[in-house]
Design a protein around this motif. Structure first.
Motif, PDB file in Angstrom:
ATOM      1  N   ILE A  26       3.838  -3.820   2.784  1.00  0.00           N
ATOM      2  CA  ILE A  26       3.359  -4.683   1.715  1.00  0.00           C
ATOM      3  C   ILE A  26       4.395  -5.789   1.580  1.00  0.00           C
ATOM      4  O   ILE A  26       5.568  -5.521   1.315  1.00  0.00           O
ATOM      5  CB  ILE A  26       3.196  -3.926   0.382  1.00  0.00           C
ATOM      6  CG1 ILE A  26       2.160  -2.803   0.524  1.00  0.00           C
ATOM      7  CG2 ILE A  26       2.800  -4.903  -0.725  1.00  0.00           C
ATOM      8  CD1 ILE A  26       2.059  -1.911  -0.702  1.00  0.00           C
ATOM      9  N   ASP A  85      -5.312  -8.706   0.201  1.00  0.00           N
ATOM     10  CA  ASP A  85      -5.268  -8.330   1.610  1.00  0.00           C
ATOM     11  C   ASP A  85      -5.917  -9.437   2.424  1.00  0.00           C
ATOM     12  O   ASP A  85      -6.952  -9.988   2.018  1.00  0.00           O
ATOM     13  CB  ASP A  85      -6.032  -7.026   1.857  1.00  0.00           C
ATOM     14  CG  ASP A  85      -5.340  -5.808   1.265  1.00  0.00           C
ATOM     15  OD1 ASP A  85      -4.184  -5.932   0.814  1.00  0.00           O
ATOM     16  OD2 ASP A  85      -5.963  -4.736   1.265  1.00  0.00           O
ATOM     17  N   ASP A  86      -5.320  -9.767   3.566  1.00  0.00           N
ATOM     18  CA  ASP A  86      -5.943 -10.752   4.440  1.00  0.00           C
ATOM     19  C   ASP A  86      -7.157 -10.112   5.119  1.00  0.00           C
ATOM     20  O   ASP A  86      -7.427  -8.914   4.909  1.00  0.00           O
ATOM     21  CB  ASP A  86      -4.922 -11.339   5.417  1.00  0.00           C
ATOM     22  CG  ASP A  86      -4.529 -10.434   6.570  1.00  0.00           C
ATOM     23  OD1 ASP A  86      -5.108  -9.342   6.733  1.00  0.00           O
ATOM     24  OD2 ASP A  86      -3.637 -10.829   7.335  1.00  0.00           O
ATOM     25  N   GLY A 126      -6.539  -6.731   6.531  1.00  0.00           N
ATOM     26  CA  GLY A 126      -5.967  -5.692   5.689  1.00  0.00           C
ATOM     27  C   GLY A 126      -4.465  -5.765   5.522  1.00  0.00           C
ATOM     28  O   GLY A 126      -3.865  -4.882   4.910  1.00  0.00           O
ATOM     29  N   HIS A 127      -3.809  -6.829   6.036  1.00  0.00           N
ATOM     30  CA  HIS A 127      -2.379  -6.998   5.807  1.00  0.00           C
ATOM     31  C   HIS A 127      -2.205  -7.311   4.325  1.00  0.00           C
ATOM     32  O   HIS A 127      -2.821  -8.235   3.803  1.00  0.00           O
ATOM     33  CB  HIS A 127      -1.799  -8.110   6.676  1.00  0.00           C
ATOM     34  CG  HIS A 127      -2.007  -7.888   8.143  1.00  0.00           C
ATOM     35  ND1 HIS A 127      -1.394  -6.868   8.833  1.00  0.00           N
ATOM     36  CD2 HIS A 127      -2.783  -8.530   9.029  1.00  0.00           C
ATOM     37  CE1 HIS A 127      -1.771  -6.909  10.091  1.00  0.00           C
ATOM     38  NE2 HIS A 127      -2.626  -7.907  10.237  1.00  0.00           N
ATOM     39  N   SER A 128      -1.376  -6.548   3.651  1.00  0.00           N
ATOM     40  CA  SER A 128      -1.282  -6.589   2.201  1.00  0.00           C
ATOM     41  C   SER A 128      -0.130  -7.464   1.709  1.00  0.00           C
ATOM     42  O   SER A 128       1.000  -7.345   2.178  1.00  0.00           O
ATOM     43  CB  SER A 128      -1.107  -5.156   1.673  1.00  0.00           C
ATOM     44  OG  SER A 128      -1.281  -5.133   0.294  1.00  0.00           O
ATOM     45  N   TRP A 129      -0.458  -8.316   0.733  1.00  0.00           N
ATOM     46  CA  TRP A 129       0.513  -9.219   0.128  1.00  0.00           C
ATOM     47  C   TRP A 129       0.488  -9.040  -1.384  1.00  0.00           C
ATOM     48  O   TRP A 129      -0.571  -8.921  -1.978  1.00  0.00           O
ATOM     49  CB  TRP A 129       0.178 -10.672   0.456  1.00  0.00           C
ATOM     50  CG  TRP A 129       0.347 -10.989   1.910  1.00  0.00           C
ATOM     51  CD1 TRP A 129      -0.555 -10.759   2.907  1.00  0.00           C
ATOM     52  CD2 TRP A 129       1.490 -11.561   2.528  1.00  0.00           C
ATOM     53  NE1 TRP A 129      -0.033 -11.167   4.102  1.00  0.00           N
ATOM     54  CE2 TRP A 129       1.218 -11.659   3.912  1.00  0.00           C
ATOM     55  CE3 TRP A 129       2.725 -12.001   2.045  1.00  0.00           C
ATOM     56  CZ2 TRP A 129       2.136 -12.183   4.813  1.00  0.00           C
ATOM     57  CZ3 TRP A 129       3.633 -12.524   2.953  1.00  0.00           C
ATOM     58  CH2 TRP A 129       3.344 -12.607   4.317  1.00  0.00           C
ATOM     59  N   PRO A 168      -7.376  -5.392  -3.444  1.00  0.00           N
ATOM     60  CA  PRO A 168      -7.516  -3.941  -3.389  1.00  0.00           C
ATOM     61  C   PRO A 168      -7.316  -3.200  -4.710  1.00  0.00           C
ATOM     62  O   PRO A 168      -7.618  -2.011  -4.800  1.00  0.00           O
ATOM     63  CB  PRO A 168      -6.460  -3.526  -2.373  1.00  0.00           C
ATOM     64  CG  PRO A 168      -5.408  -4.578  -2.480  1.00  0.00           C
ATOM     65  CD  PRO A 168      -6.152  -5.848  -2.783  1.00  0.00           C
ATOM     66  N   ILE A 219      -2.275   0.785   6.517  1.00  0.00           N
ATOM     67  CA  ILE A 219      -1.308  -0.127   5.889  1.00  0.00           C
ATOM     68  C   ILE A 219       0.058   0.148   6.501  1.00  0.00           C
ATOM     69  O   ILE A 219       0.483   1.286   6.622  1.00  0.00           O
ATOM     70  CB  ILE A 219      -1.305   0.005   4.350  1.00  0.00           C
ATOM     71  CG1 ILE A 219      -0.471  -1.112   3.748  1.00  0.00           C
ATOM     72  CG2 ILE A 219      -0.848   1.365   3.905  1.00  0.00           C
ATOM     73  CD1 ILE A 219      -0.748  -1.364   2.287  1.00  0.00           C
TER      74      ILE A 219
END
Length: 136
Positions: free
Chosen positions: A73, A114-115, A118-121, A99, A70
Protein backbone atom coordinates in the motif's frame (compact mmCIF):
# COMPACT_ATOMS: atom_id res chain seq x y z
CA UNK A 1 23.11 8.46 1.98
CA UNK A 2 19.64 9.94 1.61
CA UNK A 3 17.40 8.94 -1.27
CA UNK A 4 15.99 11.87 -3.20
CA UNK A 5 13.53 10.07 -5.49
CA UNK A 6 11.48 6.90 -5.70
CA UNK A 7 10.56 5.03 -8.87
CA UNK A 8 7.63 2.67 -8.40
CA UNK A 9 7.52 0.02 -11.13
CA UNK A 10 4.10 -1.57 -11.61
CA UNK A 11 2.90 -4.35 -13.91
CA UNK A 12 -0.39 -3.45 -15.61
CA UNK A 13 -2.85 -5.29 -17.84
CA UNK A 14 -4.14 -2.23 -19.74
CA UNK A 15 -1.42 0.39 -20.21
CA UNK A 16 -3.78 3.09 -21.53
CA UNK A 17 -6.30 2.66 -18.68
CA UNK A 18 -3.54 2.69 -16.06
CA UNK A 19 -1.91 5.75 -17.60
CA UNK A 20 -5.26 7.59 -17.51
CA UNK A 21 -5.64 6.69 -13.82
CA UNK A 22 -2.24 8.14 -12.86
CA UNK A 23 -2.73 11.23 -15.00
CA UNK A 24 -6.02 11.79 -13.12
CA UNK A 25 -4.00 11.82 -9.89
CA UNK A 26 -2.20 14.87 -11.28
CA UNK A 27 0.68 12.97 -12.84
CA UNK A 28 2.66 14.19 -15.83
CA UNK A 29 3.58 11.79 -18.63
CA UNK A 30 7.27 11.61 -19.53
CA UNK A 31 7.28 10.75 -23.25
CA UNK A 32 11.02 9.97 -23.13
CA UNK A 33 10.25 6.78 -21.14
CA UNK A 34 6.90 5.95 -22.71
CA UNK A 35 6.13 3.57 -25.55
CA UNK A 36 3.66 0.77 -26.35
CA UNK A 37 4.96 -1.38 -23.46
CA UNK A 38 5.63 1.20 -20.76
CA UNK A 39 4.57 4.65 -19.54
CA UNK A 40 6.37 6.86 -17.05
CA UNK A 41 4.20 9.21 -14.98
CA UNK A 42 5.75 11.70 -12.54
CA UNK A 43 3.59 12.28 -9.46
CA UNK A 44 5.64 15.30 -8.38
CA UNK A 45 9.35 15.92 -8.11
CA UNK A 46 10.13 12.85 -6.01
CA UNK A 47 7.68 10.08 -6.97
CA UNK A 48 7.64 8.53 -10.42
CA UNK A 49 5.51 5.57 -11.45
CA UNK A 50 6.73 3.36 -14.29
CA UNK A 51 3.79 1.40 -15.67
CA UNK A 52 4.73 -1.69 -17.66
CA UNK A 53 2.84 -4.39 -19.47
CA UNK A 54 3.23 -7.76 -17.76
CA UNK A 55 5.57 -8.86 -20.55
CA UNK A 56 7.79 -5.80 -20.13
CA UNK A 57 7.76 -6.04 -16.33
CA UNK A 58 8.71 -9.73 -16.58
CA UNK A 59 11.97 -8.76 -18.29
CA UNK A 60 13.17 -7.29 -14.97
CA UNK A 61 12.58 -10.34 -12.80
CA UNK A 62 12.89 -14.11 -12.92
CA UNK A 63 9.89 -14.50 -10.58
CA UNK A 64 6.23 -14.66 -11.64
CA UNK A 65 4.46 -11.33 -11.94
CA UNK A 66 1.89 -10.93 -9.15
CA UNK A 67 -1.70 -10.43 -10.15
CA UNK A 68 -4.74 -9.90 -7.94
CA UNK A 69 -3.00 -10.11 -4.55
CA UNK A 70 -2.18 -6.95 -2.62
CA UNK A 71 1.56 -6.60 -2.46
CA UNK A 72 1.91 -3.15 -0.90
CA UNK A 73 0.00 0.00 0.00
CA UNK A 74 1.65 3.19 -1.16
CA UNK A 75 0.78 6.55 0.40
CA UNK A 76 0.69 10.03 -1.12
CA UNK A 77 0.18 13.09 1.08
CA UNK A 78 -2.04 15.94 -0.10
CA UNK A 79 -2.28 19.49 1.22
CA UNK A 80 -5.85 19.24 2.53
CA UNK A 81 -8.89 17.05 3.03
CA UNK A 82 -10.47 18.74 0.02
CA UNK A 83 -7.43 17.87 -2.12
CA UNK A 84 -7.64 14.23 -0.97
CA UNK A 85 -11.30 14.16 -2.00
CA UNK A 86 -10.59 15.83 -5.35
CA UNK A 87 -7.79 13.38 -6.17
CA UNK A 88 -9.70 10.30 -5.01
CA UNK A 89 -12.80 11.30 -6.96
CA UNK A 90 -10.70 11.92 -10.09
CA UNK A 91 -8.93 8.56 -9.68
CA UNK A 92 -12.24 6.68 -9.38
CA UNK A 93 -13.66 8.55 -12.37
CA UNK A 94 -10.54 7.53 -14.36
CA UNK A 95 -11.15 3.81 -13.79
CA UNK A 96 -9.90 3.27 -10.26
CA UNK A 97 -11.90 1.92 -7.36
CA UNK A 98 -12.32 2.80 -3.72
CA UNK A 99 -11.92 -0.38 -1.61
CA UNK A 100 -13.15 1.13 1.66
CA UNK A 101 -14.84 4.25 3.03
CA UNK A 102 -12.84 7.37 3.84
CA UNK A 103 -11.25 7.50 7.30
CA UNK A 104 -11.39 10.73 9.32
CA UNK A 105 -9.51 10.66 12.62
CA UNK A 106 -9.57 14.42 13.11
CA UNK A 107 -5.83 14.88 12.75
CA UNK A 108 -5.63 12.45 9.77
CA UNK A 109 -7.96 12.07 6.80
CA UNK A 110 -7.43 9.45 4.13
CA UNK A 111 -9.07 7.66 1.27
CA UNK A 112 -7.83 4.49 -0.39
CA UNK A 113 -7.92 4.14 -4.17
CA UNK A 114 -6.88 1.17 -6.25
CA UNK A 115 -5.66 1.57 -9.81
CA UNK A 116 -7.27 -0.60 -12.53
CA UNK A 117 -4.92 -3.48 -11.62
CA UNK A 118 -5.57 -3.27 -7.88
CA UNK A 119 -2.36 -1.46 -6.88
CA UNK A 120 -3.42 0.30 -3.69
CA UNK A 121 -2.73 3.95 -2.86
CA UNK A 122 -3.63 5.90 0.29
CA UNK A 123 -4.31 9.58 -0.32
CA UNK A 124 -3.97 11.42 2.96
CA UNK A 125 -3.89 14.76 4.67
CA UNK A 126 -2.76 15.18 8.27
CA UNK A 127 -1.85 17.66 10.97
CA UNK A 128 0.89 16.04 13.06
CA UNK A 129 0.54 18.70 15.74
CA UNK A 130 -3.06 17.60 16.38
CA UNK A 131 -2.10 13.93 16.68
CA UNK A 132 -3.19 12.38 20.00
CA UNK A 133 -0.31 12.25 22.45
CA UNK A 134 1.60 15.10 20.79
CA UNK A 135 3.12 17.45 23.39
CA UNK A 136 1.63 20.95 23.31
Amino acid sequence: MAFTQIYVNLPVTDLDASTSFYLALGGVLNPQFTDETSAQVALGEVVTVQLMTHEQFGQFTSRPVASGAIESILALPAESKEEVDRLADAAVKAGGSEPRPAQDMGWLYNRAVDDPDGHSWELLSFDASAMPGTPE
